[in-house]
Design an enzyme around this catalytic site. Structure first.
Site: not given
Length: 421
Positions: A162, A164, A169, A339, A341, A346
């Site tokens: 899952h 991404k 380089d 979508h 996350k 604070d």
């Protein structure tokens, strides 16, 4: 029929055919908890568990949605000189997939080593000939746990990739929730404009993100494409490349990410702001959020009003009453699919990545999050959260309790199966 009226300042009125007009007061901004003179090292010691020591010297940029993330990612791919490592859950053969595929193929044709790892389940709608054409042009693109491995058992197939990550380089990397799909493209360009966040990183943390890609590739294919000596040399070079002042901890253990959330929430002095695409928390997370709200901390959740998995919205609402009665504020995102996350505590501690606050992320999926304790990045993430809340509907406890009986029963059924959703 739904109408939205935007008033002055931070007030938003939402009217629906199901309930009377309701004023939504967005979470207010607060004064900083910490003095500007407090060092980032001290903040990291306070908000991060001891084992999550951040790598210092990174330059970070917060990118909003595919509108900002895709151009930056494509620029990095087109400027690559040596290698590109792309790991994504969804690589869809739509307009966005074709755009990225062409950029990756052109890089491979000019001599760049291009390796792409996509999840077979997340990308099941993509055309087979799309991936074959990329391989023919020199892109080493492979599926993670294809369906022909069913003989190894259901549990094997449940563990999906899952993550991404895009690393180029050893100099620049991207981490967040955006996949390669038209879902994140602007509506005017054939996309759905899903709401998401991505962090662009330069500095020592790039190596750590790249190392997660290498580990997954080796695990999946038993394929060593870099010697230990070269890896060790690159690690020493990365450690000396200071590009900025942000300290980042790259977490790829599911339980370490979960522990980072709980630790920061338990240390919160002023605010806990969480944007969660899929929110089916475990008992520890619910307790941490309730305890923070009960001790006077502002706890606000930004959740989906509609989702690409509609039953999850009802499963999430099974937790609402327990949270609302403790003083937690819940805002539902109605414009498209949320979508993101992300979380910020604070205005200092924050996290961006692929980890969802639900059981699949905690128990099965391969995930990765970047965690920081930096006032500048924290302020940007907090401002983004509060701006998002301006267009949302706040859930009112009294109104919520008057929802139809069938919804209550459906939520209870889904709650009973929460550990497998």
């Amino acid at each position: 029929m739904r109408e939205r009226e935007v008033g002055s300042g931070s007030e938003v009125r939402v009217r629906t055919g199901e309930q009377p007009e309701q004023e939504v007061d967005c979470p207010p901004a607060h004064a900083p908890v910490w003095s500007p003179q407090v060092s980032s090292r001290l903040l990291a010691r306070y908000y991060l568990p001891r084992e999550h020591a951040p790598l210092r010297g990174n330059a970070c940029q917060l990118l909003r949605d595919g509108v900002e993330a895709y151009p930056a990612m494509l620029t990095a791919i087109r400027e690559a000189r040596r290698y590109i490592h792309l790991e994504t859950y969804m690589f869809i053969s739509d307009a966005v997939g074709e755009l990225f595929g062409e950029a990756l193929a052109e890089a491979a044709e000019r001599g760049v080593h291009v390796k792409v790892l996509y999840d077979a389940l997340g990308s099941w709608t993509s055309r087979r000939d799309f991936f074959e054409s990329l391989r023919a042009r020199g892109v080493d693109i492979r599926p993670f746990k294809p369906f022909n491995s069913l003989s190894r058992g259901l549990r094997h197939l449940l563990r999906r990739d899952h993550r991404k990550i895009l690393a180029v380089d050893g100099e620049v990397a991207f981490i967040g929730g955006v996949n390669i799909s038209a879902h994140w493209a602007p509506e005017g360009e054939g996309g759905s404009c899903w709401r998401d966040d991505v962090m662009r990183v330069e500095g020592p943390a790039v190596y750590e993100l790249e190392r997660r890609f290498v580990a997954t590739w080796r695990m999946a294919f038993q394929d060593r494409f870099r010697s230990w000596r070269e890896s060790h040399r690159r690690r020493r070079l990365a450690a000396g490349q200071r590009k900025g002042e942000v300290g980042l901890a790259v977490l790829s253990s599911r339980r370490s990410i979960h522990r980072a959330y709980l630790h920061a929430i338990s240390r919160a002095k002023r605010s806990v702001l969480v944007a969660a695409a899929y929110f089916i928390p475990d008992r520890k997370m619910v307790a941490a959020l309730r305890e923070a709200a009960q001790r006077g901390v502002e706890v606000s959740l930004l959740l989906n009003a509609k989702s690409d998995h509609p039953w999850l919205v009802h499963a999430t609402r099974a937790f609402y009453e327990k949270l609302l009665t403790a003083g937690v504020r819940i805002f539902e995102w109605e414009r498209c699919v949320l979508h993101a996350k992300t979380a910020v505590v604070d205005g200092v501690w924050g996290t961006i990545g692929s980890f969802n606050l639900e059981r699949l992320s905690l128990l099965f999926n391969h995930e990765v999050n970047a965690v920081f304790a930096d006032p500048r990045m924290g302020r940007l993430l907090e401002e983004s959260f509060r701006n998002d809340c301006q267009g949302c509907r706040e859930v009112d406890l009294d109104v919520f309790r008057r929802r139809p009986l069938w919804q209550k029963l459906f939520e209870r059924v889904l709650y009973a199966f929460r550990k497998i959703l």
